[in-house]
Design a protein around this motif. Structure first.
Motif, PDB file in Angstrom:
ATOM      1  N   ASP A 136     -17.853 -24.840 -18.781  1.00  0.00           N
ATOM      2  CA  ASP A 136     -19.019 -26.103 -18.893  1.00  0.00           C
ATOM      3  C   ASP A 136     -19.173 -25.524 -17.346  1.00  0.00           C
ATOM      4  OD1 ASP A 136     -21.898 -27.020 -19.771  1.00  0.00           O
ATOM      5  OD2 ASP A 136     -20.270 -28.970 -18.886  1.00  0.00           O
ATOM      6  N   ARG A 137     -18.126 -25.949 -16.139  1.00  0.00           N
ATOM      7  CA  ARG A 137     -18.209 -26.376 -15.363  1.00  0.00           C
ATOM      8  C   ARG A 137     -16.691 -26.037 -14.444  1.00  0.00           C
ATOM      9  NH1 ARG A 137     -16.136 -29.836 -11.537  1.00  0.00           N
ATOM     10  NH2 ARG A 137     -15.396 -31.703 -13.445  1.00  0.00           N
ATOM     11  N   LEU A 138     -16.578 -24.848 -13.319  1.00  0.00           N
ATOM     12  CA  LEU A 138     -16.012 -24.503 -12.694  1.00  0.00           C
ATOM     13  C   LEU A 138     -15.014 -25.403 -12.054  1.00  0.00           C
ATOM     14  CD1 LEU A 138     -17.105 -21.480 -10.642  1.00  0.00           C
ATOM     15  CD2 LEU A 138     -15.657 -21.161 -13.121  1.00  0.00           C
ATOM     16  N   ALA A 139     -13.273 -25.584 -11.951  1.00  0.00           N
ATOM     17  CA  ALA A 139     -12.260 -26.546 -11.292  1.00  0.00           C
ATOM     18  C   ALA A 139     -12.803 -26.699 -10.082  1.00  0.00           C
ATOM     19  CB  ALA A 139     -10.679 -25.976 -11.892  1.00  0.00           C
ATOM     20  N   GLY A 140     -12.500 -27.839  -9.346  1.00  0.00           N
ATOM     21  CA  GLY A 140     -12.103 -28.282  -8.121  1.00  0.00           C
ATOM     22  C   GLY A 140     -11.943 -27.029  -7.139  1.00  0.00           C
ATOM     23  N   GLY A 141     -11.182 -26.249  -7.332  1.00  0.00           N
ATOM     24  CA  GLY A 141     -10.311 -25.239  -6.377  1.00  0.00           C
ATOM     25  C   GLY A 141     -10.847 -24.471  -7.037  1.00  0.00           C
ATOM     26  N   GLN A 201     -21.160 -27.553 -10.906  1.00  0.00           N
ATOM     27  CA  GLN A 201     -20.550 -28.543  -9.827  1.00  0.00           C
ATOM     28  C   GLN A 201     -21.125 -29.317  -9.787  1.00  0.00           C
ATOM     29  OE1 GLN A 201     -18.246 -29.451  -9.005  1.00  0.00           O
ATOM     30  NE2 GLN A 201     -17.672 -30.532  -6.971  1.00  0.00           N
ATOM     31  N   VAL A 202     -23.032 -29.248 -10.102  1.00  0.00           N
ATOM     32  CA  VAL A 202     -23.918 -30.055 -10.101  1.00  0.00           C
ATOM     33  C   VAL A 202     -23.715 -30.932 -10.756  1.00  0.00           C
ATOM     34  CG1 VAL A 202     -25.521 -29.587 -10.596  1.00  0.00           C
ATOM     35  CG2 VAL A 202     -26.080 -30.479  -8.653  1.00  0.00           C
ATOM     36  N   GLN A 203     -22.690 -31.076 -11.900  1.00  0.00           N
ATOM     37  CA  GLN A 203     -22.900 -31.848 -13.185  1.00  0.00           C
ATOM     38  C   GLN A 203     -22.107 -33.688 -12.642  1.00  0.00           C
ATOM     39  OE1 GLN A 203     -20.944 -30.288 -16.330  1.00  0.00           O
ATOM     40  NE2 GLN A 203     -22.116 -28.786 -16.321  1.00  0.00           N
ATOM     41  N   VAL A 204     -21.230 -32.877 -11.212  1.00  0.00           N
ATOM     42  CA  VAL A 204     -20.651 -34.177 -11.200  1.00  0.00           C
ATOM     43  C   VAL A 204     -20.824 -35.039 -10.526  1.00  0.00           C
ATOM     44  CG1 VAL A 204     -18.563 -35.160  -9.426  1.00  0.00           C
ATOM     45  CG2 VAL A 204     -18.064 -32.724 -11.005  1.00  0.00           C
ATOM     46  N   TYR A 205     -22.413 -34.597  -9.626  1.00  0.00           N
ATOM     47  CA  TYR A 205     -23.235 -35.499  -8.593  1.00  0.00           C
ATOM     48  C   TYR A 205     -23.567 -36.012  -9.268  1.00  0.00           C
ATOM     49  CZ  TYR A 205     -27.983 -37.376  -6.739  1.00  0.00           C
ATOM     50  OH  TYR A 205     -28.415 -37.244  -5.595  1.00  0.00           O
ATOM     51  N   TYR A 222     -15.437 -32.404  -2.199  1.00  0.00           N
ATOM     52  CA  TYR A 222     -14.506 -32.142  -2.297  1.00  0.00           C
ATOM     53  C   TYR A 222     -13.446 -32.597  -2.866  1.00  0.00           C
ATOM     54  CZ  TYR A 222     -10.279 -31.822   0.815  1.00  0.00           C
ATOM     55  OH  TYR A 222      -8.697 -31.899   1.173  1.00  0.00           O
ATOM     56  N   PRO A 223     -12.304 -32.193  -2.992  1.00  0.00           N
ATOM     57  CA  PRO A 223     -12.888 -29.983  -3.771  1.00  0.00           C
ATOM     58  C   PRO A 223     -13.962 -29.906  -3.962  1.00  0.00           C
ATOM     59  CG  PRO A 223     -10.859 -30.485  -4.943  1.00  0.00           C
ATOM     60  CD  PRO A 223     -11.400 -32.076  -4.787  1.00  0.00           C
ATOM     61  N   SER A 224     -14.403 -28.206  -3.979  1.00  0.00           N
ATOM     62  CA  SER A 224     -15.705 -28.403  -4.581  1.00  0.00           C
ATOM     63  C   SER A 224     -15.213 -26.790  -4.433  1.00  0.00           C
ATOM     64  CB  SER A 224     -16.434 -28.422  -3.888  1.00  0.00           C
ATOM     65  OG  SER A 224     -17.536 -27.226  -4.206  1.00  0.00           O
ATOM     66  N   PRO A 225     -15.155 -25.843  -5.964  1.00  0.00           N
ATOM     67  CA  PRO A 225     -15.650 -24.596  -6.310  1.00  0.00           C
ATOM     68  C   PRO A 225     -16.832 -24.002  -5.357  1.00  0.00           C
ATOM     69  CG  PRO A 225     -16.760 -25.844  -8.097  1.00  0.00           C
ATOM     70  CD  PRO A 225     -16.874 -26.324  -6.781  1.00  0.00           C
ATOM     71  N   GLY A 226     -15.875 -22.978  -5.341  1.00  0.00           N
ATOM     72  CA  GLY A 226     -17.713 -22.289  -4.434  1.00  0.00           C
ATOM     73  C   GLY A 226     -16.944 -20.789  -3.867  1.00  0.00           C
ATOM     74  N   LEU A 227     -18.034 -19.671  -2.906  1.00  0.00           N
ATOM     75  CA  LEU A 227     -18.164 -19.013  -3.159  1.00  0.00           C
ATOM     76  C   LEU A 227     -17.562 -17.746  -2.256  1.00  0.00           C
ATOM     77  CD1 LEU A 227     -21.487 -17.456  -2.753  1.00  0.00           C
ATOM     78  CD2 LEU A 227     -20.684 -17.372  -5.065  1.00  0.00           C
ATOM     79  N   SER A 228     -16.079 -17.139  -3.395  1.00  0.00           N
ATOM     80  CA  SER A 228     -15.057 -16.753  -1.932  1.00  0.00           C
ATOM     81  C   SER A 228     -15.368 -15.595  -1.079  1.00  0.00           C
ATOM     82  CB  SER A 228     -14.471 -15.852  -2.549  1.00  0.00           C
ATOM     83  OG  SER A 228     -13.272 -14.621  -1.848  1.00  0.00           O
TER      84      SER A 228
END
Length: 311
Positions: free
Chosen positions: A163-168, A199-203, A213-219
């Protein structure tokens, strides 16, 4: 990002995705040149049900900004007149309001001069062309006068069964390939790609600090994927766009530099892709007409946007 980027891998990537001069020495819109009339006609054909999905977060004082970036304030909204009869008693009464906010505070596009590296902006322009009073003299957010194209949702989280990627989690080209297969569509030239991490689910749950922080995102490897497919623009549902903290030690915001400076590709942050993810799953298709023109602040290095996907 420092004036000189310390990691040699960055320079190798920069050479491979560089678009300087591709659309002429005076070009100020970069990969948006790929959104041709034909691309827009084909995008309009994606509309089948007319279902409209808003993708912007509400503009509010307790918004997504945490204070990590000095001066990037959440919207401060005040009324400057309330039911005031401007033209005398018994006339129409008006209410007006004013907002003070960072242009990149909420759901937004980053303009090409939002970042520089090695003293340069997109197309080799000097970073010094961004000034205190004039803002961006070249490539500002007022230059893209209309952003309408085919949008493609790459739901990386759900493609991974999450449902949501981990922060790292750094979203890799392999993740994008898997999300493309999950969507059952092929990203093509002129598309605007929306990458969902969840990740926006957290907000939305009320935890601003954890959102950033920490946030998933593009490599740092993803710009080559977008370059190979001639993507027009990319947005996602995170505060920092790329993985944060960075995947390469002491190499800060390399994806920003590769996308905006080297490739000339707008990138968007803080997009709310949750309702779109649900709708695409229900419709069993992940491509749509996307309207996402920024507010044309002259000289702005970014701008709020209220995108709408039409299925």
């Amino acid at each position: 990002m420092s004036a000189t980027t310390p990691h040699p891998a960055f320079h190798d990537l920069a050479e491979r995705v560089n678009n300087w001069g591709r659309w002429g020495a005076d070009d100020e819109i970069g990969t948006l040149n790929l959104v041709t009339d034909e691309v827009v006609r084909e995008a309009a054909a994606e509309v089948r049900t007319g279902r409209r999905i808003p993708l912007a977060l509400p503009l509010r004082q307790d918004g997504v900004q945490t204070g990590m970036i000095p001066g990037r304030v959440n919207p401060l909204h005040v009324m400057v007149q309330i039911n005031q009869e401007l033209f005398g008693p018994g006339t129409v009464a008006c209410s007006d309001d004013v907002v003070t906010m960072g242009l990149q505070a909420a759901t937004h596009w980053d303009a090409l001069p939002h970042v520089s590296h090695s003293g340069r902006l997109y197309n080799g322009r000097p970073a010094e062309t961004v000034t205190a009073h004039g803002g961006a003299a070249f490539g500002g957010i007022d230059k893209p006068r209309h952003i309408v194209s085919r949008g493609v949702l790459l739901d990386v989280a759900r493609a991974r069964g999450e449902d949501r990627l981990a922060g790292g989690h750094a979203v890799t080209p392999e993740d994008l390939d898997a999300a493309e297969e999950f969507a059952g569509t092929r990203v093509r030239a002129g598309d605007i790609v929306l990458v969902r991490t969840g990740q926006v689910q957290v907000y939305l749950a009320g935890d601003r600090e954890a959102y950033g922080y920490p946030s998933p995102g593009l490599s740092v490897r993803t710009p080559e994927w977008f370059h190979a497919r001639d993507v027009a623009a990319v947005a996602n549902d995170t505060l920092t766009f790329e993985i944060f903290p960075p995947e390469i030690e002491d190499l800060w915001l390399p994806v920003h530099a590769l996308d905006l400076v080297e490739m000339g590709m707008l990138q968007g942050q803080n997009w709310n892709l949750e309702e779109l993810s649900t709708a695409c799953g229900q419709e069993r298709r992940y491509s749509f007409l996307l309207s996402a023109t920024p507010e044309p602040f002259v000289g702005g290095t970014g701008s709020p946007v209220a995108p709408v996907a039409v299925l």
